[in-house]
Every structure is written in C-alpha cells, then in structure tokens.
Design an enzyme around this catalytic site. Structure first.
Site, PDB file in Angstrom:
ATOM      1  N   GLU A   1      -0.220   4.523   9.718  1.00  0.00           N
ATOM      2  CA  GLU A   1      -0.871   3.805  10.825  1.00  0.00           C
ATOM      3  C   GLU A   1      -1.369   2.452  10.382  1.00  0.00           C
TER       4      GLU A   1
ATOM      5  N   GLY B   1       7.147  11.488  12.089  1.00  0.00           N
ATOM      6  CA  GLY B   1       6.854  12.916  11.961  1.00  0.00           C
ATOM      7  C   GLY B   1       7.627  13.710  12.986  1.00  0.00           C
TER       8      GLY B   1
ATOM      9  N   THR C   1       8.581   2.960  12.382  1.00  0.00           N
ATOM     10  CA  THR C   1       8.882   2.543  11.006  1.00  0.00           C
ATOM     11  C   THR C   1      10.367   2.711  10.694  1.00  0.00           C
TER      12      THR C   1
HETATM   13  C1  LIG Z   1      -8.670  18.813   7.186  1.00  0.00           C
HETATM   14  C2  LIG Z   1      -7.446  18.252   6.465  1.00  0.00           C
HETATM   15  C3  LIG Z   1      -7.079  16.866   7.013  1.00  0.00           C
HETATM   16  C4  LIG Z   1      -5.820  16.365   6.345  1.00  0.00           C
HETATM   17  C5  LIG Z   1      -5.565  14.931   6.772  1.00  0.00           C
HETATM   18  C6  LIG Z   1      -4.119  14.705   7.114  1.00  0.00           C
HETATM   19  C7  LIG Z   1      -3.842  14.834   8.593  1.00  0.00           C
HETATM   20  C8  LIG Z   1      -2.373  14.557   8.859  1.00  0.00           C
HETATM   21  C9  LIG Z   1      -1.948  14.765  10.283  1.00  0.00           C
HETATM   22  C10 LIG Z   1      -0.520  14.396  10.594  1.00  0.00           C
HETATM   23  C11 LIG Z   1       0.102  13.377   9.685  1.00  0.00           C
HETATM   24  C12 LIG Z   1       0.286  12.115  10.001  1.00  0.00           C
HETATM   25  C13 LIG Z   1      -0.143  11.553  11.334  1.00  0.00           C
HETATM   26  C14 LIG Z   1      -0.203  10.078  11.216  1.00  0.00           C
HETATM   27  C15 LIG Z   1       1.066   9.465  11.835  1.00  0.00           C
HETATM   28  C16 LIG Z   1       1.234   8.088  11.368  1.00  0.00           C
HETATM   29  C17 LIG Z   1       2.116   7.370  12.345  1.00  0.00           C
HETATM   30  C18 LIG Z   1       2.472   6.017  11.881  1.00  0.00           C
HETATM   31  O1  LIG Z   1       2.278   5.624  10.757  1.00  0.00           O
HETATM   32  S1  LIG Z   1       3.136   5.094  13.147  1.00  0.00           S
HETATM   33  C19 LIG Z   1       3.535   3.556  12.392  1.00  0.00           C
HETATM   34  C20 LIG Z   1       2.289   2.787  12.040  1.00  0.00           C
HETATM   35  N1  LIG Z   1       2.654   1.450  11.721  1.00  0.00           N
HETATM   36  C21 LIG Z   1       1.762   0.454  11.726  1.00  0.00           C
HETATM   37  O2  LIG Z   1       0.566   0.629  11.905  1.00  0.00           O
HETATM   38  C22 LIG Z   1       2.340  -0.939  11.518  1.00  0.00           C
HETATM   39  C23 LIG Z   1       1.318  -1.878  10.907  1.00  0.00           C
HETATM   40  N2  LIG Z   1       1.617  -3.239  11.293  1.00  0.00           N
HETATM   41  C24 LIG Z   1       1.043  -3.794  12.436  1.00  0.00           C
HETATM   42  O3  LIG Z   1       0.292  -3.197  13.178  1.00  0.00           O
HETATM   43  C25 LIG Z   1       1.356  -5.249  12.690  1.00  0.00           C
HETATM   44  O4  LIG Z   1       2.563  -5.608  12.100  1.00  0.00           O
HETATM   45  C26 LIG Z   1       0.229  -6.188  12.151  1.00  0.00           C
HETATM   46  C27 LIG Z   1      -1.059  -5.896  12.867  1.00  0.00           C
HETATM   47  C28 LIG Z   1       0.078  -6.009  10.645  1.00  0.00           C
HETATM   48  C29 LIG Z   1       0.661  -7.609  12.407  1.00  0.00           C
HETATM   49  O5  LIG Z   1       0.808  -7.761  13.819  1.00  0.00           O
HETATM   50  P1  LIG Z   1       1.859  -8.815  14.346  1.00  0.00           P
HETATM   51  O6  LIG Z   1       1.996  -8.683  15.793  1.00  0.00           O
HETATM   52  O7  LIG Z   1       3.063  -8.630  13.495  1.00  0.00           O
HETATM   53  O8  LIG Z   1       1.295 -10.252  14.034  1.00  0.00           O
HETATM   54  P2  LIG Z   1      -0.145 -10.850  13.823  1.00  0.00           P
HETATM   55  O9  LIG Z   1      -0.834 -10.326  12.589  1.00  0.00           O
HETATM   56  O10 LIG Z   1       0.059 -12.284  13.917  1.00  0.00           O
HETATM   57  O11 LIG Z   1      -1.005 -10.365  15.094  1.00  0.00           O
HETATM   58  C30 LIG Z   1      -0.940 -11.198  16.244  1.00  0.00           C
HETATM   59  C31 LIG Z   1      -2.177 -10.977  17.049  1.00  0.00           C
HETATM   60  O12 LIG Z   1      -2.196  -9.659  17.565  1.00  0.00           O
HETATM   61  C32 LIG Z   1      -3.411  -9.019  17.201  1.00  0.00           C
HETATM   62  N3  LIG Z   1      -3.128  -7.611  16.991  1.00  0.00           N
HETATM   63  C33 LIG Z   1      -2.317  -7.089  16.025  1.00  0.00           C
HETATM   64  N4  LIG Z   1      -2.290  -5.750  16.146  1.00  0.00           N
HETATM   65  C34 LIG Z   1      -3.111  -5.426  17.197  1.00  0.00           C
HETATM   66  C35 LIG Z   1      -3.491  -4.194  17.812  1.00  0.00           C
HETATM   67  N5  LIG Z   1      -3.050  -3.005  17.337  1.00  0.00           N
HETATM   68  N6  LIG Z   1      -4.324  -4.232  18.876  1.00  0.00           N
HETATM   69  C36 LIG Z   1      -4.783  -5.431  19.320  1.00  0.00           C
HETATM   70  N7  LIG Z   1      -4.474  -6.651  18.788  1.00  0.00           N
HETATM   71  C37 LIG Z   1      -3.637  -6.622  17.743  1.00  0.00           C
HETATM   72  C38 LIG Z   1      -3.833  -9.709  15.930  1.00  0.00           C
HETATM   73  O13 LIG Z   1      -5.249  -9.541  15.745  1.00  0.00           O
HETATM   74  C39 LIG Z   1      -3.459 -11.123  16.257  1.00  0.00           C
HETATM   75  O14 LIG Z   1      -4.432 -11.621  17.156  1.00  0.00           O
HETATM   76  P3  LIG Z   1      -4.860 -13.164  17.066  1.00  0.00           P
HETATM   77  O15 LIG Z   1      -5.783 -13.363  18.225  1.00  0.00           O
HETATM   78  O16 LIG Z   1      -3.569 -13.921  17.156  1.00  0.00           O
HETATM   79  O17 LIG Z   1      -5.527 -13.326  15.726  1.00  0.00           O
HETATM   80  C1  LIG Z   2       2.922  11.019   5.853  1.00  0.00           C
HETATM   81  C2  LIG Z   2       3.488   9.846   6.631  1.00  0.00           C
HETATM   82  C3  LIG Z   2       3.689   9.978   8.005  1.00  0.00           C
HETATM   83  C4  LIG Z   2       4.231   8.903   8.729  1.00  0.00           C
HETATM   84  N1  LIG Z   2       4.487   9.067  10.071  1.00  0.00           N
HETATM   85  C5  LIG Z   2       5.047   8.043  10.761  1.00  0.00           C
HETATM   86  C6  LIG Z   2       5.382   8.214  12.143  1.00  0.00           C
HETATM   87  O1  LIG Z   2       5.170   9.286  12.712  1.00  0.00           O
HETATM   88  N2  LIG Z   2       5.972   7.178  12.799  1.00  0.00           N
HETATM   89  C7  LIG Z   2       6.228   5.976  12.182  1.00  0.00           C
HETATM   90  O2  LIG Z   2       6.741   5.085  12.824  1.00  0.00           O
HETATM   91  N3  LIG Z   2       5.897   5.780  10.874  1.00  0.00           N
HETATM   92  C8  LIG Z   2       5.331   6.784  10.160  1.00  0.00           C
HETATM   93  N4  LIG Z   2       5.013   6.604   8.839  1.00  0.00           N
HETATM   94  C9  LIG Z   2       5.329   5.326   8.186  1.00  0.00           C
HETATM   95  C10 LIG Z   2       4.079   4.505   7.916  1.00  0.00           C
HETATM   96  O3  LIG Z   2       3.588   3.995   9.115  1.00  0.00           O
HETATM   97  C11 LIG Z   2       4.477   3.378   6.953  1.00  0.00           C
HETATM   98  O4  LIG Z   2       4.736   3.971   5.701  1.00  0.00           O
HETATM   99  C12 LIG Z   2       3.366   2.331   6.824  1.00  0.00           C
HETATM  100  O5  LIG Z   2       3.298   1.599   8.018  1.00  0.00           O
HETATM  101  C13 LIG Z   2       3.617   1.376   5.656  1.00  0.00           C
HETATM  102  O6  LIG Z   2       4.902   0.763   5.762  1.00  0.00           O
HETATM  103  P1  LIG Z   2       5.945   0.884   4.542  1.00  0.00           P
HETATM  104  O7  LIG Z   2       5.926   2.288   4.050  1.00  0.00           O
HETATM  105  O8  LIG Z   2       7.225   0.295   4.991  1.00  0.00           O
HETATM  106  O9  LIG Z   2       5.317  -0.041   3.413  1.00  0.00           O
HETATM  107  P2  LIG Z   2       5.512  -1.641   3.345  1.00  0.00           P
HETATM  108  O10 LIG Z   2       5.144  -2.240   4.644  1.00  0.00           O
HETATM  109  O11 LIG Z   2       6.817  -1.918   2.754  1.00  0.00           O
HETATM  110  O12 LIG Z   2       4.382  -2.012   2.262  1.00  0.00           O
HETATM  111  C14 LIG Z   2       4.562  -1.621   0.913  1.00  0.00           C
HETATM  112  C15 LIG Z   2       3.384  -2.128   0.144  1.00  0.00           C
HETATM  113  O13 LIG Z   2       3.441  -3.556   0.132  1.00  0.00           O
HETATM  114  C16 LIG Z   2       2.137  -4.132   0.247  1.00  0.00           C
HETATM  115  N5  LIG Z   2       2.123  -4.981   1.452  1.00  0.00           N
HETATM  116  C17 LIG Z   2       2.978  -4.925   2.496  1.00  0.00           C
HETATM  117  N6  LIG Z   2       2.684  -5.888   3.400  1.00  0.00           N
HETATM  118  C18 LIG Z   2       1.623  -6.564   2.900  1.00  0.00           C
HETATM  119  C19 LIG Z   2       0.832  -7.665   3.368  1.00  0.00           C
HETATM  120  N7  LIG Z   2       1.097  -8.272   4.535  1.00  0.00           N
HETATM  121  N8  LIG Z   2      -0.188  -8.071   2.599  1.00  0.00           N
HETATM  122  C20 LIG Z   2      -0.456  -7.464   1.421  1.00  0.00           C
HETATM  123  N9  LIG Z   2       0.238  -6.420   0.920  1.00  0.00           N
HETATM  124  C21 LIG Z   2       1.264  -5.980   1.657  1.00  0.00           C
HETATM  125  C22 LIG Z   2       1.167  -2.950   0.358  1.00  0.00           C
HETATM  126  O14 LIG Z   2       0.641  -2.654  -0.916  1.00  0.00           O
HETATM  127  C23 LIG Z   2       2.065  -1.803   0.838  1.00  0.00           C
HETATM  128  O15 LIG Z   2       1.589  -0.508   0.372  1.00  0.00           O
HETATM  129  C24 LIG Z   2       4.508   7.666   8.071  1.00  0.00           C
HETATM  130  C25 LIG Z   2       4.281   7.535   6.711  1.00  0.00           C
HETATM  131  C26 LIG Z   2       3.772   8.611   5.978  1.00  0.00           C
HETATM  132  C27 LIG Z   2       3.539   8.433   4.514  1.00  0.00           C
END
Ligand SMILES: CCCCCCCCCC/C=C\CCCCCC(=O)SCCNC(=O)CCNC(=O)[C@H](O)C(C)(C)COP(=O)(O)OP(=O)(O)OC[C@H]1O[C@@H](n2cnc3c(N)ncnc32)[C@H](O)[C@@H]1OP(=O)(O)O
Ligand SMILES: Cc1cc2nc3c(=O)[nH]c(=O)nc-3n(C[C@H](O)[C@H](O)[C@H](O)COP(=O)(O)OP(=O)(O)OC[C@H]3O[C@@H](n4cnc5c(N)ncnc54)[C@H](O)[C@@H]3O)c2cc1C
Length: 648
Positions: A433, A190, A151
C-alpha cells in the site's frame, strides 16, 4: 500428538503459572474495564466473544496443525477460512466492523482477504451508481471473487509508469486490455493466482491514440462455470513468500482481452459511446482505495504489536534466568532493566497505536463522507496523515516485534512461539500500500506546503497548527525542571511540537536554499530526502530518548532537560512493569488467536513447548528414514576406518 489432542492444546488450563498468577493479583486497575475501552465498548467486547465462539468452534480456525503444513494445505485452509467467513457474513448480515473483527480473530490468515479489504471497497468508491447496483450484489454474494490488480512486475511505487493498457475500440464499443511487456504483467495482487475470478485492473486508458492516465477496469479472469482462465488471460501464483502463504498472490498477463465499455469504473471519469473522454471529480479520487487500506494498516499495526507484546510480557514473567546476587532465587527476566527496555516499548506503543488508529479512522470517515458528497477539501490532509502514519506505525511495528522476539531468547526463535510468524506476517506492512520511504515523501511534500503557508501567515491545515504556535516570538519555554514535569502530557506535546517545528522548518530551509542556489527542484528534493523523511516521522518519552539527536540538535531540550527525560522514561518503565501483565491481559487475546506456546494465558510454557515439539513431522518415527538412507552408511564407514586404524 493426535489432532484431537492438538485440538485441546489451546484450551486454557486451570493450573496457572504461579508467577503469572501473582502478577495478575497485584493489578492496580480493572482489567475488564480496560478491555472494554480497547474493544470500543462493553457491547463490542460481547460481540467479539460471540465471534470468538463462532470461529473457534470450527476446527479450521483452531489451526492446530498450522506449524507443520505444506503450502498447498496452508492455501486450502485459508480458502476454507475465507469461505466460512463469507458464508457467515452473508447469513448473519455482518457489517464491515464485524467482518474486520472476524478477520482479525482469524489473524487475517484468509486467502481471499482482498475481497473485503480492497475489491468491495474499490467498487463502493470508484464505481458509478449504475455500476454499483450491478456489481456490488455479485461481490457481496461472492459470485465475483476479486482482487485489486495495480502493481506490475516492473512497477509498484511509480503508478505513472504502469504499462498495462486499456485501449478503447469504438467499432465494438469495448476496451482491449493488454500486458505489452514482460514487466507489465500484474504481479503481487492478493488472491489473484488461483482464487479470484475477477480483477479490478489499473491500466493506462488509451482513446484515439491519446493516453488519459491510470484508470480502473473490471476484468473477468476465470469462467464462472469451471474457473478456467478466460481467453487471453494467463494467471497463476507467484510462489512462496516469507509468510502470508495462505494468500495466492498472483501474476496476470492479458493478451487482447476484450471487456465492454461499461467495465471502466466511471465514478471519476468515463469514455462515451462515441469515444469522448470525460473526467469528473479530483484527479486522485481513483487512489481512494489505497488511502482506505493505509488506514487499515494502522489497525493491523496495533493488532500485530499487541500480539507480540502479550507473548513477550507473559513469557518474561514466567521465564526465570540468572540472579542478581549469587545464591538468590533466579530473577523473572522482566525484572532486568534491559528486558524492560526491549519489551515495554512494544506494550506502550500498542496502546498508542490503538488510539492513533481510532483518531485516523475518524478523520478518514469524515473526509470520505465529504468526498462522497463531492467535497474534496480535506483529501490532501487525509492523504498526508494516512501516508505518514501508515509508514511510521508499520516501521515501528517491525522494529518492536523483532525486539519482542529477541526478548524471548532461543524459544522466541521456535515457530511454536508464534512470534517468528508474527514478525514475518507484519514485515510487508512497510511495503504494501505504498512503500514507506515513498509515503514519507508524500507527507513531507504536504508539510513543505504548510511551511510555505505558515511563513507568509496564511492559514495552515488543522493538524499542523504547531507550525504557527512554535514559530511565534512569544512561544513559552519548555518547562522541564524535574521528573514530575516529564509526566505532563501537555509538556511532552509541546516538546514534540517544538522539535517537529525545528526539523520541518529546517528541512524546508535546506530545500529552499538548494533551490535558490540554482539546483533544480527534483535534484534538491533528492539531495535532502533523508531530512524530508525525518520531518514526516515520530512518540512520547521513549520516542524522545530514542531520537535524542533531533531533540538536542534543535532548540528543543537542553542536555539537562534531556537527562531528566531519560530518567523519567526509566521511572515510567518501572511503573509499567508492575502492571505489564494486566496491561497485556486487557487485550484479552484468546490463546487460539495468539497461537503462542510462550504467550498462552495460563503460562504453562514448558509443557506446551514440549507438547508442540511432539507434533514435529520429524518425530513421526523414532528413527528417521534419513538414517537408513544416509547416516547409517556414514557411521558404519567410520567404525570400519577406526577398526582398521586400531590394527596399524
Ligand atoms: C494480527 C496479525 C496481523 C498481521 C498483519 C498482516 C495483515 C495482512 C492482511 C492481508 C495482506 C495484505 C493486504 C494489503 C494489500 C496491499 C495492496 C497493495 O499493495 S495495492 C498497491 C499499493 N500501491 C501503492 O500504494 C502505490 C504507491 N504509489 C502511489 O500511491 C503514487 O505513485 C504516489 C503517491 C507515490 C505518487 O503519486 P503520483 O500521482 O504518481 O504523483 P505525485 O506524487 O506527483 O502526486 C500528485 C498529487 O496527487 C496527490 N496524491 C497522491 N496520492 C494521493 C492519494 N492517495 N490521495 C490523495 N492525493 C494523492 C499528491 O499529494 C500530489 O498532490 P499535490 O497537490 O500535487 O502535491
Ligand atoms: C504481501 C504483499 C501483498 C501485496 N498485495 C498487493 C495487491 O493486492 N495489489 C497490488 O496491486 N499490489 C500488491 N502488492 C505490491 C505492493 O503494493 C508493492 O510491492 C509496493 O507498492 C512497492 O512496489 P515495488 O515492490 O514495485 O517496489 P519499488 O517501487 O520497485 O521500490 C523498491 C524500493 O526502491 C525504493 N524506492 C522506490 N521508489 C522510491 C522513491 N520514489 N523514493 C525513494 N525510494 C524509492 C524503496 O526502498 C523501495 O522499497 C503486495 C505486496 C506484498 C509484499
């Protein structure tokens, strides 16, 4: 309260609240047996107890001062907990299950959670065999402390628009890493801010001026000697958050940082020495780590919700307030139907989410094994299921935890109730995620493809057979003629499948009509986004009651049948209410893990609330320094003015 007393604070006392005791005496099932099912087996219960003893014998895991710590202390405590777990993992050779269980017993309150949550799994999934041989030992022995840096400040969801670049330099056989704009700095990962010395950085791969899309790179961040940032690296903490403040989520700016060509993860693609780009496996294989974390999040959803349900149920049988008839004893608040309606869905959903996570994890393990063997046939279905369930379960957890908090009245708003922290810690699960609305759309996209197949009679994916059974002309009517029918799980499944079929095909029809009317595909998609997202959501009687519109507005339930479902839901709540305490006791949450004055096992809520109040930093002195600095002057002035007024 001295640390020693605070230390004893969470030890269960022999004096158990009589209401709570009575609830336990009337259990209709064997709580221990259910605990074994929840843990997975008697052996896993035994293992959990062993790990509880190990962790809770360490002061740092008893968290006695957690309620009044400053951020630096919280972070340092989280680092200490991380290191304890890492040392034990190395010493006792823990497997992933043991580490995940220990992390849960620490409430995931560990600063370097990304090491095992993403950094090591990413190496296992995205590195070539040569790279794994080199990097895994360094990660598993904790020489490399890592994070997953994807991110950026300007983009989180839309990976295609991430701006960080990795440009191949054939002269020096290196990649040059850059953050070309302010919005391209990595932001959020993180443990990036202060803990990590290494990052897996997702960057646009540039070779000979051509962009080959997003690829992962291993980037050293800090010296292995003194932890100072390496040349070209600017890194730090992004500031305090709503919760999870033990984690140093950070920023990373790279200016012409050079890494060897071998630091590009090469399982799914590589750049050869002479600068040729070679792609292997499926396009989205590099997204594999995100799928794993989405599955983990469904487990965290169960853990958060079972914590909240335990606290709310135990407090609701201890708390007596008001009476139904004047002069009668005050009622246990859980006997109010409205209280049951607030609290029992969280209890029911905890069990449903536990089973759902297990089922999804089985699918994940199976598909992951296939992918590692080169068979990616079920990757798309796994992506759909993990996206939809992560989104739905995290959404429901946030909603139901807030209801659990509200059910605890004013005391639920105290930090010592534990519920506020639980709400705030779980809140980001709808964002991390993959933000939920985005993941729902991913699921909807896959659903629309299944509908298109069903319409022409082509085979559909295993989890979507209802699109065929519910569309057939000889599909059976929904048999709900009495309350008993509402308890038949096959009937309820049929109700959901019938509704799902209507909502999903309805969304597909709207989308198709829009496109046939000449609207461009992406405009039609956006104009029907809410229907598409609903097509990706759903749970049992309560789910039907809560989502009445979808069951009545589609040819699923008649109004009479719906009323029967509502009545059955209230009847089921009354039954569950009887066993609510044994059902939460079965989660067998140690008081230190639950960390709640309201949810403690012995139910001595009031004594604990008062004892914890003593630990408030404001109570260090009888008269707070603020009196001498500010209040005294105000009071003296007031007295002076009143004296003057009385002379007039
Ligand atoms: C007991 C107490 C508990 C307390 C709870 C708390 C615990 C906390 C512990 C610790 C804290 C935090 C840990 C969590 C860490 C978090 C880490 C992160 O956040 S990492 C960053 C995460 N970011 C994302 O997930 C990004 C989201 N965006 C995407 O994944 C992609 O941009 C998209 C899927 C939205 C779009 O994909 P894109 O390639 O841009 O384009 P398309 O949509 O056209 O997809 C094309 C094609 O690919 C397929 N696809 C997409 N993604 C996947 C995938 N992951 N696997 C397989 N296939 C995938 C999609 O379906 C399309 O397929 P088609 O056949 O073309 O339809
Ligand atoms: C506690 C915490 C831990 C994290 N840890 C990690 C980490 O370890 N590694 C890492 O890489 N990232 C990490 N992240 C980042 C996290 O993955 C992003 O915050 C998340 O992917 C959302 O992206 P963004 O914050 O840029 O929101 P944006 O993508 O800017 O989206 C903002 C808002 O716009 C709207 N939106 C955006 N796109 C669309 C769409 N296509 N259609 C409809 N609505 C839409 C939604 O309402 C969304 O909430 C962490 C975030 C948090 C809060």
């Amino acid at each position: 309260m001295a640390a020693a007393n605070r230390d004893a604070f969470w030890a269960p006392s022999s004096k158990v609240n009589p209401d709570l005791a009575r609830e336990r005496e009337s259990a209709t099932f064997d709580v221990r047996e259910l605990t074994h099912i929840i843990d997975g087996s008697p052996d896993r219960t035994k293992r959990r107890k062993e790990l509880e003893n190990l962790l809770y014998s360490e002061p740092v895991f008893r968290d006695v001062g957690r309620l009044s710590m400053e951020r630096d202390e919280i972070y340092e405590q989280g680092v200490l907990k991380s290191i304890k777990l890492f040392e034990w993992s190395r010493k006792y050779k823990w497997d992933d299950d043991d580490f995940e269980l220990a992390s849960r017993l620490a409430n995931h309150d560990i600063s370097m959670s990304l090491q095992h949550a993403m950094f090591i799994p990413a190496i296992e999934r995205l590195a070539s065999d040569t790279q794994k041989a080199k990097w895994l030992p360094r990660a598993l022995h904790y020489e490399m402390i890592g994070t997953y840096a994807q991110t950026e400040l300007g983009h989180g969801t839309n990976l295609m628009e991430l701006e960080t670049t990795a440009t191949f330099d054939p002269e020096r056989n290196e990649f040059i890493m850059n953050s070309p704009t302010v919005t391209s700095m990595k932001w959020w990962p993180g443990a990036l801010g202060k803990s990590s010395n290494t990052a897996i950085v997702l960057a646009q791969l540039i070779v000979k001026g051509k962009n080959h899309g997003l690829h992962p790179f291993l980037v050293p961040l800090r010296s292995m000697e003194d932890h100072t940032p390496l040349p070209g690296i600017s890194v730090g903490d992004i500031g305090p958050k709503m919760a999870l403040n033990c984690i140093d989520n950070g920023f990373l700016i790279m200016k012409n940082v050079r890494i060897p060509r071998e630091n590009m993860f090469m399982k799914n693609a590589e750049v050869t020495r002479d600068g040729r780009f070679i792609s292997r496996g499926v396009d989205k294989a590099n997204y594999a780590t995100m799928v794993l974390v989405r599955v983990k999040i469904t487990r965290w959803a169960f853990e958060s919700l079972s914590d909240g349900a335990t606290t709310a149920v135990r407090y609701s049988v201890v708390r007596r307030q008001s009476s139904l008839k004047p002069g009668e004893r005050e009622l246990q608040v859980l006997d109010y139907q409205s209280q049951q309606y607030k609290v029992l869905p969280a209890l029911a959903a905890s069990y449903a989410f536990l089973m759902t996570n297990r089922s999804l994890h089985r699918l994940y393990d199976s598909v992951h094994a296939d992918i590692m063997a080169g068979n990616t046939k079920l990757l798309a279905e796994l992506h759909c299921q993990s996206s939809a369930l992560k989104a739905y379960m995290s959404e429901v957890v946030v909603q139901l935890l807030e209801l659990c908090r509200q059910a605890c009245g004013g005391h639920g708003y105290l930090a010592s109730s534990g519920i506020g922290l639980l709400c705030a810690s779980s809140a980001p699960l709808v964002t991390v995620e993959g933000e939920n609305s985005v993941l729902y759309q991913q699921a909807a996209r896959y659903l629309m493809k299944q509908v298109a197949k069903a319409v022409v009679g082509d085979p559909v994916a295993s989890g979507f057979q209802y699109l065929l059974t519910q569309s057939s002309s000889d599909r059976p009517d929904i048999r709900i003629q009495n309350l008993a029918d509402c308890g038949n799980l096959d009937t309820l499944l049929q109700v959901y499948q019938r509704m799902a079929f209507s909502v999903v095909t309805g969304a597909a029809r709207k989308l198709q009509m829009a496109i046939e009317s000449g609207v461009e595909q992406h405009v039609a998609w956006n104009n029907n986004m809410v229907s598409l997202i609903q097509a990706a959501r759903f749970y049992a009687l309560h789910g039907i009651a809560k989502e009445a519109g979808y069951f009545l507005a589609t040819p699923t339930l008649t109004p009479d049948q719906f009323e029967l479902v509502r009545a059955a839901e209230l009847q089921a709540m009354a039954k569950v209410r009887h066993d609510a305490v044994p059902l939460v006791d079965a989660f067998d949450l140690h008081d230190i893990c639950l960390h709640s004055a309201l949810g403690c096992y012995d139910g001595n809520v009031y004594e604990r609330l008062y004892a914890l109040a003593q630990t408030s930093s404001l109570n260090k002195t009888q008269v707070h320094p603020a009196y001498y600095k500010h209040i005294r002057g105000l009071v003296k002035d007031g007295q002076k003015q009143l004296r003057q007024q009385s002379k007039l």
